[in-house]
Design a protein around this motif. Structure first.
Motif, PDB file in Angstrom:
ATOM      1  N   GLN A 217    -111.775 -18.845 -23.116  1.00  0.00           N
ATOM      2  CA  GLN A 217    -111.666 -17.399 -23.335  1.00  0.00           C
ATOM      3  C   GLN A 217    -111.422 -16.662 -22.024  1.00  0.00           C
ATOM      4  O   GLN A 217    -110.669 -15.688 -21.967  1.00  0.00           O
ATOM      5  N   CYS A 218    -112.054 -17.146 -20.960  1.00  0.00           N
ATOM      6  CA  CYS A 218    -111.834 -16.542 -19.642  1.00  0.00           C
ATOM      7  C   CYS A 218    -110.362 -16.653 -19.258  1.00  0.00           C
ATOM      8  O   CYS A 218    -109.762 -15.706 -18.738  1.00  0.00           O
ATOM      9  N   LEU A 219    -109.746 -17.800 -19.540  1.00  0.00           N
ATOM     10  CA  LEU A 219    -108.330 -17.989 -19.219  1.00  0.00           C
ATOM     11  C   LEU A 219    -107.444 -17.053 -20.035  1.00  0.00           C
ATOM     12  O   LEU A 219    -106.446 -16.527 -19.522  1.00  0.00           O
ATOM     13  N   VAL A 220    -107.788 -16.844 -21.305  1.00  0.00           N
ATOM     14  CA  VAL A 220    -107.015 -15.903 -22.128  1.00  0.00           C
ATOM     15  C   VAL A 220    -107.076 -14.513 -21.523  1.00  0.00           C
ATOM     16  O   VAL A 220    -106.055 -13.824 -21.381  1.00  0.00           O
ATOM     17  N   HIS A 221    -108.274 -14.080 -21.166  1.00  0.00           N
ATOM     18  CA  HIS A 221    -108.423 -12.747 -20.591  1.00  0.00           C
ATOM     19  C   HIS A 221    -107.666 -12.629 -19.267  1.00  0.00           C
ATOM     20  O   HIS A 221    -107.049 -11.600 -18.981  1.00  0.00           O
ATOM     21  N   ARG A 222    -107.710 -13.681 -18.466  1.00  0.00           N
ATOM     22  CA  ARG A 222    -106.963 -13.659 -17.204  1.00  0.00           C
ATOM     23  C   ARG A 222    -105.463 -13.555 -17.476  1.00  0.00           C
ATOM     24  O   ARG A 222    -104.734 -12.837 -16.771  1.00  0.00           O
ATOM     25  N   ALA A 223    -104.986 -14.250 -18.495  1.00  0.00           N
ATOM     26  CA  ALA A 223    -103.557 -14.181 -18.837  1.00  0.00           C
ATOM     27  C   ALA A 223    -103.174 -12.768 -19.258  1.00  0.00           C
ATOM     28  O   ALA A 223    -102.093 -12.272 -18.905  1.00  0.00           O
ATOM     29  N   GLN A 224    -104.039 -12.105 -20.007  1.00  0.00           N
ATOM     30  CA  GLN A 224    -103.754 -10.735 -20.439  1.00  0.00           C
ATOM     31  C   GLN A 224    -103.658  -9.789 -19.242  1.00  0.00           C
ATOM     32  O   GLN A 224    -102.759  -8.944 -19.168  1.00  0.00           O
ATOM     33  N   ILE A 225    -104.566  -9.953 -18.299  1.00  0.00           N
ATOM     34  CA  ILE A 225    -104.544  -9.104 -17.105  1.00  0.00           C
ATOM     35  C   ILE A 225    -103.310  -9.411 -16.264  1.00  0.00           C
ATOM     36  O   ILE A 225    -102.639  -8.505 -15.745  1.00  0.00           O
ATOM     37  N   MET A 226    -102.974 -10.695 -16.117  1.00  0.00           N
ATOM     38  CA  MET A 226    -101.795 -11.069 -15.331  1.00  0.00           C
ATOM     39  C   MET A 226    -100.517 -10.517 -15.943  1.00  0.00           C
ATOM     40  O   MET A 226     -99.613 -10.081 -15.227  1.00  0.00           O
ATOM     41  N   GLN A 227    -100.421 -10.541 -17.263  1.00  0.00           N
ATOM     42  CA  GLN A 227     -99.241  -9.974 -17.913  1.00  0.00           C
ATOM     43  C   GLN A 227     -99.105  -8.500 -17.561  1.00  0.00           C
ATOM     44  O   GLN A 227     -98.026  -8.030 -17.202  1.00  0.00           O
ATOM     45  N   LEU A 228    -100.204  -7.780 -17.661  1.00  0.00           N
ATOM     46  CA  LEU A 228    -100.169  -6.354 -17.353  1.00  0.00           C
ATOM     47  C   LEU A 228     -99.755  -6.114 -15.900  1.00  0.00           C
ATOM     48  O   LEU A 228     -99.010  -5.180 -15.601  1.00  0.00           O
ATOM     49  N   GLN A 229    -100.208  -6.962 -15.005  1.00  0.00           N
ATOM     50  CA  GLN A 229     -99.924  -6.791 -13.583  1.00  0.00           C
ATOM     51  C   GLN A 229     -98.533  -7.275 -13.192  1.00  0.00           C
ATOM     52  O   GLN A 229     -98.157  -7.191 -12.024  1.00  0.00           O
ATOM     53  N   GLY A 230     -97.773  -7.801 -14.156  1.00  0.00           N
ATOM     54  CA  GLY A 230     -96.428  -8.255 -13.862  1.00  0.00           C
ATOM     55  C   GLY A 230     -96.362  -9.657 -13.310  1.00  0.00           C
ATOM     56  O   GLY A 230     -95.342 -10.058 -12.739  1.00  0.00           O
ATOM     57  N   GLU A 231     -97.415 -10.441 -13.495  1.00  0.00           N
ATOM     58  CA  GLU A 231     -97.435 -11.829 -13.035  1.00  0.00           C
ATOM     59  C   GLU A 231     -97.199 -12.737 -14.248  1.00  0.00           C
ATOM     60  O   GLU A 231     -98.071 -13.474 -14.687  1.00  0.00           O
ATOM     61  N   TRP A 232     -95.983 -12.674 -14.782  1.00  0.00           N
ATOM     62  CA  TRP A 232     -95.720 -13.305 -16.063  1.00  0.00           C
ATOM     63  C   TRP A 232     -95.750 -14.825 -15.998  1.00  0.00           C
ATOM     64  O   TRP A 232     -96.265 -15.478 -16.909  1.00  0.00           O
ATOM     65  N   ARG A 233     -95.205 -15.414 -14.963  1.00  0.00           N
ATOM     66  CA  ARG A 233     -95.223 -16.881 -14.871  1.00  0.00           C
ATOM     67  C   ARG A 233     -96.648 -17.398 -14.790  1.00  0.00           C
ATOM     68  O   ARG A 233     -97.008 -18.382 -15.442  1.00  0.00           O
ATOM     69  N   GLU A 234     -97.456 -16.747 -13.976  1.00  0.00           N
ATOM     70  CA  GLU A 234     -98.854 -17.155 -13.865  1.00  0.00           C
ATOM     71  C   GLU A 234     -99.589 -16.933 -15.187  1.00  0.00           C
ATOM     72  O   GLU A 234    -100.445 -17.738 -15.575  1.00  0.00           O
ATOM     73  N   ALA A 235     -99.256 -15.851 -15.882  1.00  0.00           N
ATOM     74  CA  ALA A 235     -99.892 -15.567 -17.168  1.00  0.00           C
ATOM     75  C   ALA A 235     -99.572 -16.645 -18.193  1.00  0.00           C
ATOM     76  O   ALA A 235    -100.444 -17.056 -18.969  1.00  0.00           O
ATOM     77  N   ILE A 236     -98.330 -17.111 -18.205  1.00  0.00           N
ATOM     78  CA  ILE A 236     -97.951 -18.179 -19.130  1.00  0.00           C
ATOM     79  C   ILE A 236     -98.748 -19.443 -18.838  1.00  0.00           C
ATOM     80  O   ILE A 236     -99.258 -20.117 -19.751  1.00  0.00           O
ATOM     81  N   ALA A 237     -98.878 -19.761 -17.555  1.00  0.00           N
ATOM     82  CA  ALA A 237     -99.631 -20.960 -17.185  1.00  0.00           C
ATOM     83  C   ALA A 237    -101.091 -20.845 -17.627  1.00  0.00           C
ATOM     84  O   ALA A 237    -101.666 -21.800 -18.174  1.00  0.00           O
ATOM     85  N   GLU A 238    -101.709 -19.679 -17.426  1.00  0.00           N
ATOM     86  CA  GLU A 238    -103.104 -19.496 -17.822  1.00  0.00           C
ATOM     87  C   GLU A 238    -103.253 -19.537 -19.339  1.00  0.00           C
ATOM     88  O   GLU A 238    -104.207 -20.133 -19.861  1.00  0.00           O
ATOM     89  N   ALA A 239    -102.318 -18.925 -20.055  1.00  0.00           N
ATOM     90  CA  ALA A 239    -102.403 -18.916 -21.516  1.00  0.00           C
ATOM     91  C   ALA A 239    -102.236 -20.333 -22.075  1.00  0.00           C
ATOM     92  O   ALA A 239    -102.890 -20.704 -23.055  1.00  0.00           O
TER      93      ALA A 239
END
Length: 521
Positions: A217-239
């Motif tokens: 769940q922590c990783l999902v939340h981190r992915a959501q924050i990364m998406q908002l911040q424009g870190e899409w590649r990192e968000a995909i990896a976390e998701a």
């Protein structure tokens, strides 16, 4: 150590409960439920009825988290019968009120849920139970958010988090509160709180390296924050990591991970992958809307998009759900030329924003209002709400959302004859979309500009060939390009052949290099 002691001489009920908790936190769920069951029986044998009821509650919780609803419900029923048969006046009655209140929330009855959570809070205060107090505060906060009383709800969520940060709650309850509060913040679009508590959750997880249940769940939340911040590649990896961690054994939050991946794929124009993730999210209990409706819009399937978002909106039961759906509804209705419905949606979203009281929803409402004005031929009226929305996105550090608004501002300025400002806004948006790989947004920008991009004009290819070249340079396969442009793979191959001939290059890699060298993408 507890496991070894158990094998050597057996454990008393206190140690069995410690073993059950430790095994749960370490991800050994079968060992945990077995220990809770034996602890419960040992408490009964000793006449410790209240402790036996609490053990049955936590055993039921663990089973329900694993998806074993019937067994979990059976243990809750057993605990309830113990309380009633022995007329127990104890804090455990409060724990047993939680499932009914949560069921009311899930059933779209936040008023009923609030009443239940208030009873929980009363029992927690009466018996001085900090775990139950934190759970009751979270439940009340979620119910108030659903009732459109955003500021009051957020204050209760903060109160619950303070007790966790202060170390007043047990490890299991701390994890529950962390995840519930962050999820509520995301659902209510309170970006600042979601970001702050996600960082706190990450630190908590990192401080306990053997902790398992909340890492996904922590990783999902981190992915959501990364998406908002424009870190899409990192968000995909976390998701993706979250999806893998939550899949075996299946966790209720795995649907959120699938949906998050679907959103990221959709924004990048990867339609096939997005649809697959939305379908998996739905299969695992997470609604696929509004993402799937927006995917249909991107695919040019306008009727399907309208039908899907309308049905989802009809089923929405509270302001939180409306806040998620209405921005997509307005976007789709504007695209369909149904401005009466779009305006009604924008007005409704403004009311939701007032109730929830978060800057994120206010920005969405202002953006929707501006889009409706623009579509209705009122570009001057559109500029004030659009600029307000754009400023908010800049302030919260949301580059994609800010660029999306710049696209609308550019169209409004162009309609007013201010081509210099339109070009500046459009170029700023283009730079962000290209950095993120936001293919669909780039296409919409080109459509709204009414004029070819200067880098396109320099290319010795047609507009359609340019689109194919851009997608090739972004690493898409022929099949993905065909899906995105709604053409056949053979047509893609023909376009590629023409591109190779016109650019004088032998293959895809060389065409990609040419495109970047000549600033065509």
């Amino acid at each position: 150590m507890l496991t070894a002691a158990e094998g050597a001489a057996g454990l008393d009920p206190d140690d069995l409960e410690r073993l059950a908790t430790a095994a749960y936190l370490a991800g050994r769920e079968e060992q945990s439920t077995d220990a809770w069951g034996r602890a419960h029986q040992a408490r009964l044998d000793r006449g410790q009825l209240e402790d036996a009821v609490r053990g049955a509650f936590w055993l039921a919780y663990a089973l329900i988290q694993r998806g074993e609803m019937a067994q979990g419900g059976g243990w809750l029923a057993r605990a309830g019968r113990l309380v009633e048969r022995h007329r127990l006046d104890c804090v455990e009655r409060g724990y047993l009120l939680l499932p009914d209140a949560l069921t009311a929330m899930a059933g779209g009855e936040p008023g009923t849920a609030l009443e239940g959570f208030e009873q929980v809070a009363g029992l927690a205060q009466r018996f001085g139970d900090t775990d139950l107090a934190a759970l009751g505060a979270v439940g009340r906060g979620q119910a108030l958010l659903a009732l459109g009383r955003g500021p009051s709800g957020m204050r209760l969520l903060d109160e619950a988090m303070v007790s966790v940060i202060a170390g007043e709650t047990s490890p299991v309850v701390s994890g529950i509160v962390y995840c519930a509060v962050i999820d509520a913040c995301h659902r209510a679009f309170d970006v600042s709180r979601a970001r702050e508590w996600t960082v706190a959750l990450q630190r908590w997880c990192e401080g306990q390296p053997d902790l398992v249940p909340y890492r996904g769940q922590c990783l999902v939340h981190r992915a959501q924050i990364m998406q908002l911040q424009g870190e899409w590649r990192e968000a995909i990896a976390e998701a993706r990591r979250a999806r893998e961690r939550l899949a075996d054994p299946p966790h209720p939050a795995v649907g959120v991970a699938h949906y998050q991946l679907g959103e990221l794929h959709r924004l990048r124009g990867e339609h096939r992958a997005a649809e697959e993730e939305y379908r998996r999210a739905h299969a695992r209990g997470h609604p696929p809307q509004p993402g799937l409706a927006l995917l249909r819009l991107a695919q040019g399937r306008l009727d399907a998009a309208v039908a899907a978002v309308q049905r989802a909106l009809d089923d929405a039961r509270d302001d939180v759900a409306l806040g998620r759906l209405l921005p997509a509804y307005v976007d789709i209705m504007v695209s369909a030329g149904r401005l009466t419905e779009a305006k009604a949606g924008a007005d409704q979203l403004a009311g939701v924003a007032d109730g929830l009281g978060t800057v994120f929803v206010r920005a969405l409402a202002a953006e929707s209002q501006g889009a409706v004005f623009l579509a209705g031929g009122e570009p001057e009226a559109a500029l004030e709400p659009l600029r307000a929305a754009g400023q908010t996105w800049q302030d919260v550090g949301a580059p994609y959302e800010a660029a999306r608004v710049r696209t609308l501002v550019a169209a409004a300025c162009r309609a007013l004859g201010d081509h210099d400002t339109a070009d500046l806004e459009g170029q700023a948006a283009r730079d962000v979309f290209e950095r993120l790989g936001a293919g669909p947004a780039l296409a919409r920008l080109d459509e709204s500009s009414g004029a070819p991009d200067p880098r396109k004009a320099a290319a010795p290819v047609t507009a359609r060939e340019f689109e194919v070249l851009r997608l090739v340079a972004a690493g898409h396969t022929n099949r993905e390009i065909a899906e995105y442009l709604v053409i056949s793979e053979k047509t893609v191959e023909r376009h590629l052949s023409n591109i190779f001939t016109k650019l004088g290059v032998p293959n895809r890699a060389a065409a990609t290099a040419y495109a970047y060298d000549h600033h065509l993408v």
